[in-house]
Write a protein that holds these residues in place. Structure first.
Motif, short mmCIF file in Angstrom:
data_model
loop_
_atom_site.label_atom_id
_atom_site.label_comp_id
_atom_site.label_asym_id
_atom_site.label_seq_id
_atom_site.Cartn_x
_atom_site.Cartn_y
_atom_site.Cartn_z
N ALA A 1 0.90 -1.06 -0.50
CA ALA A 1 -0.24 0.00 0.19
C ALA A 1 1.18 1.25 0.25
CB ALA A 1 -0.75 -0.27 1.08
N ASN A 2 1.93 1.60 -0.11
CA ASN A 2 2.80 2.32 0.40
C ASN A 2 2.91 3.11 1.33
OD1 ASN A 2 4.18 1.50 -3.08
ND2 ASN A 2 2.33 2.74 -3.36
N ARG A 3 3.05 2.84 2.02
CA ARG A 3 2.92 3.64 3.12
C ARG A 3 4.32 2.53 4.63
NH1 ARG A 3 -2.91 1.48 3.63
NH2 ARG A 3 -4.14 3.56 3.41
N PRO A 4 5.20 4.03 5.32
CA PRO A 4 6.24 3.70 5.63
C PRO A 4 5.94 2.64 6.56
CG PRO A 4 5.54 6.15 5.75
CD PRO A 4 4.67 4.99 5.29
N VAL A 5 6.90 1.51 6.79
CA VAL A 5 7.35 0.48 7.90
C VAL A 5 8.02 1.36 8.56
CG1 VAL A 5 6.32 -1.22 6.53
CG2 VAL A 5 8.64 -0.83 7.14
N THR B 1 21.16 -6.45 12.14
CA THR B 1 19.41 -7.03 12.82
C THR B 1 18.90 -5.94 11.76
OG1 THR B 1 20.06 -7.89 14.35
CG2 THR B 1 18.06 -7.02 13.74
N LEU B 2 18.12 -6.64 10.79
CA LEU B 2 16.58 -5.33 10.35
C LEU B 2 15.50 -6.38 10.65
CD1 LEU B 2 17.03 -3.15 7.04
CD2 LEU B 2 14.93 -4.54 8.14
N TYR B 3 14.08 -5.67 11.36
CA TYR B 3 13.46 -6.24 11.93
C TYR B 3 12.59 -5.36 12.18
CZ TYR B 3 10.77 -8.20 15.88
OH TYR B 3 9.40 -9.57 16.16
N VAL B 4 10.99 -6.20 11.03
CA VAL B 4 10.26 -4.97 11.31
C VAL B 4 9.43 -6.17 11.31
CG1 VAL B 4 8.07 -3.76 9.71
CG2 VAL B 4 11.04 -4.09 8.56
N GLY C 1 11.92 -10.12 8.46
CA GLY C 1 13.61 -9.37 9.19
C GLY C 1 14.27 -10.78 8.66
N ASN C 2 15.82 -10.77 8.80
CA ASN C 2 16.83 -11.18 8.71
C ASN C 2 16.30 -12.42 10.59
OD1 ASN C 2 18.04 -9.17 10.14
ND2 ASN C 2 19.92 -8.91 8.75
N GLN C 3 17.93 -12.66 10.83
CA GLN C 3 18.64 -13.65 11.92
C GLN C 3 17.21 -12.50 12.95
OE1 GLN C 3 20.23 -13.82 9.90
NE2 GLN C 3 21.82 -15.90 9.67
#
Length: 336
Positions: free
Chosen positions: A61-65, A114-117, A149-151
């Motif tokens: 939906a092109n909304r930032p997370v 780490t990148l985690y949403v 995300g990743n680990q």
């Protein structure tokens, strides 16, 4: 590596289109092998992370997370900083596409950041995703979220809501504890938390048993579960769970619902108010209030109030939406 001898039992007879009532009301965690293997997102993931990413972006939906970005020295642990003045990650606003692209690009780095949403409402950020990927839980009116995300390693915490968590991409390990293990998990602050819920202070990757000796008792009562893409796990309300996403690219979709009306509000707020109003009273007064709480809350039965005409019982009657609204108005006077 933690040694856990008990494993979560597997539940037979559930499909994405038919979730049995006895599962919805189950009092212990269960694994649902292959529950969502027929979801298009899971099938796309079999073709690789790039393929399932393209599939997800069809619904964007092109909304930032909001992404949690942590040091590559933390090995995915999302937690407090060393002196507990803050957290070991920073939050960054970015597009869904940028977040997914960064995760993909970091897959082959030995020690990536780490990148985690976390807990991102699917209907808001990925509208129409559920037209193709969904569980039949309409009666429960669940909140449906996506996590990717990743680990990552998320400290043991509880949720008031019941939960079915579905692995779309990547392997996940859950370590679960019954609610009564709270005294053995060394829980951190109530009002200063990484994600709103109090968490265990124990580092499950390297537990310090000299600092947390009762944690061994918690482990003796723990259950473990490993999910592959297409698998799911049901976690009952108030069970503590530590969650590790184990692969360089992970996607989870979860369904939260409560077994009581939304208008009753979150019990954690009542706990915090009780700390404010009761915890520091003199011992003898706390004992009296404990008996009052038992009488009116924890051991409340109709026979205790039968001497009052029903029309005059007020909040001693079952709470409905209108009564809840009026009660909140009255409570606001005590919170100034």
């Amino acid at each position: 590596m933690l040694k856990i001898t008990q494993h979560v039992e597997e539940f037979e007879g559930a499909t994405a289109s038919e979730i049995p009532d006895d599962l919805i009301h189950c009092k212990k965690p269960v694994i649902l092998r292959g529950l969502v293997t027929q979801w298009p997102s899971v099938r796309e993931n079999k073709q690789g992370a790039d393929q399932v990413t393209r599939y997800l972006l069809n619904f964007d939906a092109n909304r930032p997370v909001t992404a949690c970005v942590g040091s590559n020295e933390e090995f995915g642990r999302v937690f407090y900083n060393s002196d507990m003045t803050g957290f070991n990650y920073r939050t960054v606003r970015m597009s869904l596409g940028d977040a997914l692209k960064r995760i993909l690009n970091n897959r082959f780095i030995e020690k990536p950041q780490t990148l985690y949403v976390s807990s991102t409402n699917i209907d808001h950020w990925l509208p129409e995703f559920r037209t193709e990927n969904d569980l039949n839980l309409d009666r429960q009116k669940p909140l449906v979220s996506i996590w990717f995300g990743n680990q990552s390693r998320i400290a043991a915490h509880f949720d008031f809501a019941n939960n079915i968590a579905c692995a779309v991409a990547g392997k996940r390990e859950f370590i679960l504890f019954p609610p009564e293990q709270i005294n053995n998990l060394y829980i951190g602050p109530l009002d200063f938390t990484p994600a709103g819920q109090p968490v265990s202070m124990v580092n499950f990757a390297d537990p310090d048993f000299s600092a947390f000796p009762k944690f061994q008792t918690a482990l003796d009562n723990a259950q473990s579960a490993q999910l592959n893409p297409g698998d799911a796990i049901y976690i009952p309300s108030m069970w503590w769970h530590h969650v590790e996403a184990m692969d360089p690219f992970n996607i989870l979709v979860n369904y939260w619902w409560r077994n009581s009306p939304e208008y009753l509000g979150p019990p954690l707020g009542a706990l915090q108010h009780a700390i404010l109003a009761l915890r520091d009273l003199p011992t003898e007064q706390r004992a009296i209030w404990r008996d009052l709480f038992n009488h009116y809350v924890f051991e409340a039965t109709d026979d205790k109030f039968s001497h009052i005409p029903q029309n005059a019982r007020g909040i001693l009657n079952p709470i409905n939406a209108e009564a809840a609204k009026n009660l909140r108005t009255n409570l606001s006077r005590y919170l100034t």
